[in-house]
Design an enzyme around this catalytic site. Structure first.
Site, PDB file in Angstrom:
ATOM      1  N   GLY A 158      -1.355   8.598   6.390  1.00 47.02           N
ATOM      2  CA  GLY A 158      -1.901   8.279   4.921  1.00 47.02           C
ATOM      3  C   GLY A 158      -2.115   6.744   5.212  1.00 47.02           C
ATOM      4  O   GLY A 158      -1.771   6.173   6.174  1.00 47.02           O
ATOM      5  N   ALA A 159      -2.203   6.235   4.045  1.00 46.02           N
ATOM      6  CA  ALA A 159      -2.300   4.588   4.100  1.00 46.02           C
ATOM      7  C   ALA A 159      -0.939   4.028   4.351  1.00 46.02           C
ATOM      8  O   ALA A 159      -0.090   4.240   3.801  1.00 46.02           O
ATOM      9  CB  ALA A 159      -2.749   4.437   2.427  1.00 46.02           C
ATOM     10  N   ARG A 160      -1.159   2.995   5.130  1.00 42.55           N
ATOM     11  CA  ARG A 160       0.037   2.249   5.514  1.00 42.55           C
ATOM     12  C   ARG A 160       1.182   2.792   5.963  1.00 42.55           C
ATOM     13  O   ARG A 160       2.190   2.784   5.954  1.00 42.55           O
ATOM     14  CB  ARG A 160       0.529   1.541   4.360  1.00 42.55           C
ATOM     15  CG  ARG A 160      -0.297   0.283   3.863  1.00 42.55           C
ATOM     16  CD  ARG A 160      -0.410  -0.694   4.816  1.00 42.55           C
ATOM     17  NE  ARG A 160      -1.116  -1.995   4.621  1.00 42.55           N
ATOM     18  CZ  ARG A 160      -2.206  -2.235   4.855  1.00 42.55           C
ATOM     19  NH1 ARG A 160      -2.982  -1.298   5.745  1.00 42.55           N
ATOM     20  NH2 ARG A 160      -3.032  -3.700   4.514  1.00 42.55           N
ATOM     21  N   LYS A 167       0.090   4.539  11.134  1.00 46.62           N
ATOM     22  CA  LYS A 167      -0.815   5.048  12.198  1.00 46.62           C
ATOM     23  C   LYS A 167      -1.397   4.487  13.079  1.00 46.62           C
ATOM     24  O   LYS A 167      -1.338   5.035  14.163  1.00 46.62           O
ATOM     25  CB  LYS A 167      -1.836   6.271  11.378  1.00 46.62           C
ATOM     26  CG  LYS A 167      -2.502   5.546  10.557  1.00 46.62           C
ATOM     27  CD  LYS A 167      -3.762   6.546   9.857  1.00 46.62           C
ATOM     28  CE  LYS A 167      -4.716   5.911   8.915  1.00 46.62           C
ATOM     29  NZ  LYS A 167      -3.999   4.875   7.867  1.00 46.62           N
ATOM     30  N   THR A 215     -14.472   0.586  13.952  1.00 47.31           N
ATOM     31  CA  THR A 215     -15.576   1.288  13.191  1.00 47.31           C
ATOM     32  C   THR A 215     -15.831   0.830  11.826  1.00 47.31           C
ATOM     33  O   THR A 215     -16.838   1.109  11.121  1.00 47.31           O
ATOM     34  CB  THR A 215     -15.269   2.789  13.007  1.00 47.31           C
ATOM     35  OG1 THR A 215     -14.087   3.104  12.223  1.00 47.31           O
ATOM     36  CG2 THR A 215     -15.043   3.489  14.515  1.00 47.31           C
ATOM     37  N   HIS A 243      -4.821  -6.603  12.238  1.00 45.63           N
ATOM     38  CA  HIS A 243      -4.894  -5.870  13.477  1.00 45.63           C
ATOM     39  C   HIS A 243      -5.303  -6.288  14.609  1.00 45.63           C
ATOM     40  O   HIS A 243      -4.763  -6.065  15.554  1.00 45.63           O
ATOM     41  CB  HIS A 243      -6.153  -4.862  13.155  1.00 45.63           C
ATOM     42  CG  HIS A 243      -5.720  -3.388  12.201  1.00 45.63           C
ATOM     43  ND1 HIS A 243      -5.813  -2.360  12.780  1.00 45.63           N
ATOM     44  CD2 HIS A 243      -5.309  -3.554  10.891  1.00 45.63           C
ATOM     45  CE1 HIS A 243      -5.437  -1.593  11.783  1.00 45.63           C
ATOM     46  NE2 HIS A 243      -5.063  -2.139  10.562  1.00 45.63           N
ATOM     47  N   ARG A 251      -3.010  -6.722  18.576  1.00 47.63           N
ATOM     48  CA  ARG A 251      -3.484  -6.197  19.733  1.00 47.63           C
ATOM     49  C   ARG A 251      -3.291  -7.157  20.940  1.00 47.63           C
ATOM     50  O   ARG A 251      -3.340  -8.238  20.791  1.00 47.63           O
ATOM     51  CB  ARG A 251      -4.969  -5.791  19.640  1.00 47.63           C
ATOM     52  CG  ARG A 251      -5.288  -4.908  18.601  1.00 47.63           C
ATOM     53  CD  ARG A 251      -6.576  -4.230  18.833  1.00 47.63           C
ATOM     54  NE  ARG A 251      -7.751  -5.251  18.793  1.00 47.63           N
ATOM     55  CZ  ARG A 251      -8.374  -5.456  17.447  1.00 47.63           C
ATOM     56  NH1 ARG A 251      -8.027  -4.672  16.237  1.00 47.63           N
ATOM     57  NH2 ARG A 251      -9.261  -6.517  17.468  1.00 47.63           N
ATOM     58  N   GLU A 305     -14.736  -3.727  20.429  1.00 51.43           N
ATOM     59  CA  GLU A 305     -16.396  -3.072  20.150  1.00 51.43           C
ATOM     60  C   GLU A 305     -16.099  -2.884  18.868  1.00 51.43           C
ATOM     61  O   GLU A 305     -15.809  -1.928  18.241  1.00 51.43           O
ATOM     62  CB  GLU A 305     -16.640  -2.055  21.124  1.00 51.43           C
ATOM     63  CG  GLU A 305     -16.659  -2.240  22.536  1.00 51.43           C
ATOM     64  CD  GLU A 305     -18.166  -2.248  23.150  1.00 51.43           C
ATOM     65  OE1 GLU A 305     -19.124  -2.066  22.418  1.00 51.43           O
ATOM     66  OE2 GLU A 305     -18.391  -2.543  24.326  1.00 51.43           O
TER      67      GLU A 305
END
Length: 402
Positions: A232-234, A237, A256, A273, A277, A284
């Protein structure tokens, strides 16, 4: 060459004295770990942490044959204990090599943080690499680069997965290298979660006192070809998905969601995000997933399928009831089937993220209910092609398959 791990924990050990955290509370039995120290063939001791004589005796060994003691921690590292009869501890300068009377050769490896790493070659030709807490090699190219993969690597996998990624990128760690996680402290997750997380990185952990033979094969589950991470949200995941690939170089992060002009809140999400990383990953921004899945290349991290579905529904006009009834449903199902077929046929490692919806309030509009239903169908079809499926709830990953 035999290696006995007299300890496998962080400098403060596990559990940490006086700490009430969940990891320390669960650190009993084999999960309790003294500060990391290694005994090589009974002749070489790497790191002199408190209680080495007792730890060696408990593992069925003696320190009487030790001819060299080397320190890896920074100079302000953990306290040292000097058992009677041991030679004075020392440190090899970076890049220098030390030959021992036992036939072992030790080369000091420069790090990107304080401390010293050690490459040890045994009389039988076996080779291991040992890195101190929070340490990663500073350089893996040029004349000091390893000519062949190591047989065994011991490092701080939990806090420095990028160190393992660097070693893999340089060819110093291959599919046959035994990767052991050491310096395990109360930052690690308690219980089986630690071993699940290490397995995702191609590593393992062993209890204190374990003796391993350098070069001996040990089974570690390969990273599954296809993994779907739901939540779910937050829920955590995306963090879980990133964690499954952070010890591997050259990952392609497929975003996406793209960019949204004039939406500062969305920009902040994207930045969060991106900052999380590894710098070696390539991004992409696309929803055209089928060509990426069909091509050869490094692992793909797709975040996320729910935004891919939003784009696909936009493209076929699925939000409009009349269009949906006419041909929108068929067009969307064709796009979904094409994506699922590409996942089935891909030869790349893929970790995909998607939202798990439909467990709460029923959407008030027909289009909202349509999206909820189609995402459920997409998740089920995608999961059917994956070897590994996880559901993340409150930051905890539950294995649904694999």
């Amino acid at each position: 060459m035999e290696l006995t791990l007299l300890g496998t924990g962080a400098p403060d050990g596990l559990p940490r004295h006086g700490c009430p955290c969940a990891a320390c509370a669960a650190a009993t039995g084999d999960a309790a770990r003294a500060a990391t120290a290694l005994l090589v063939d009974g002749a070489l001791l790497l790191d002199l942490t408190p209680g080495p004589a007792f730890a060696a005796a408990r593992a069925g060994h003696s320190l009487t044959g030790v001819r060299q003691v080397l320190l890896s921690h920074p100079h302000d590292g953990p306290p040292l204990e000097y058992p009677a009869g041991l030679p004075a501890p020392g440190r090899v300068p970076d890049g220098r090599e030390l030959a021992l009377i036992s036939g072992h050769r030790v080369r000091a490896v420069a790090l990107d943080s304080p401390g010293t790493g050690y490459e040890v070659t045994g009389p039988d030709g076996g080779r291991l690499l040992y890195l101190p807490p929070d340490g990663a090699p500073a350089g893996l190219t040029g004349p000091t680069a390893p000519a062949l993969p190591y047989d065994l690597v011991l490092l701080d996998v939990v806090r420095r997965p990028d160190a393992l990624a660097r070693l893999r990128a340089a060819g110093a760690v291959s599919a046959t290298t035994d990767v052991l996680a050491v310096h395990l402290g109360h930052e690690v997750p308690p219980g089986p979660e630690l071993h699940r997380r290490l397995a995702a990185a191609g590593a393992r952990a062993v209890p204190d006192g374990t003796t391993v033979t350098v070069g001996e094969y040990h089974f570690v589950p390969d990273l599954p070809r296809r993994t779907l991470v739901l939540g779910g949200a937050r829920s955590g995941k995306s963090v879980e998905a990133e964690r499954r690939l952070e010890a591997f170089p050259e990952v392609v992060y497929v975003a996406t969601g793209g960019t949204r002009e004039g939406d500062p809140e969305w920009a902040a999400r994207v930045a969060l995000h991106r900052d999380r990383r590894p710098g070696s990953w390539r991004t992409e921004e696309t929803c055209d997933l089928v060509p990426l899945l069909a091509a050869e290349g490094p692992p793909l991290l797709i975040d996320c399928l729910s935004l891919w579905l939003t784009d696909a529904m936009d493209a076929v006009g699925a939000w409009d009831d009349a269009v949906w009834a006419a041909d929108g449903r068929t067009a969307l199902r064709e796009r979904t089937a094409e994506l699922v077929a590409a996942v089935r046929a891909t030869r790349r490692t893929v970790v995909a993220v998607s939202n798990e919806v439909g467990s709460g309030v029923v959407p008030a509009t027909a289009s909202g209910r349509r999206y909820r239903d189609e995402l459920g169908r997409l998740n089920a079809a995608f999961a059917a092609e994956c070897e590994h499926v996880l559901l993340v709830v409150a930051g905890q990953a539950l294995a649904l398959r694999g």
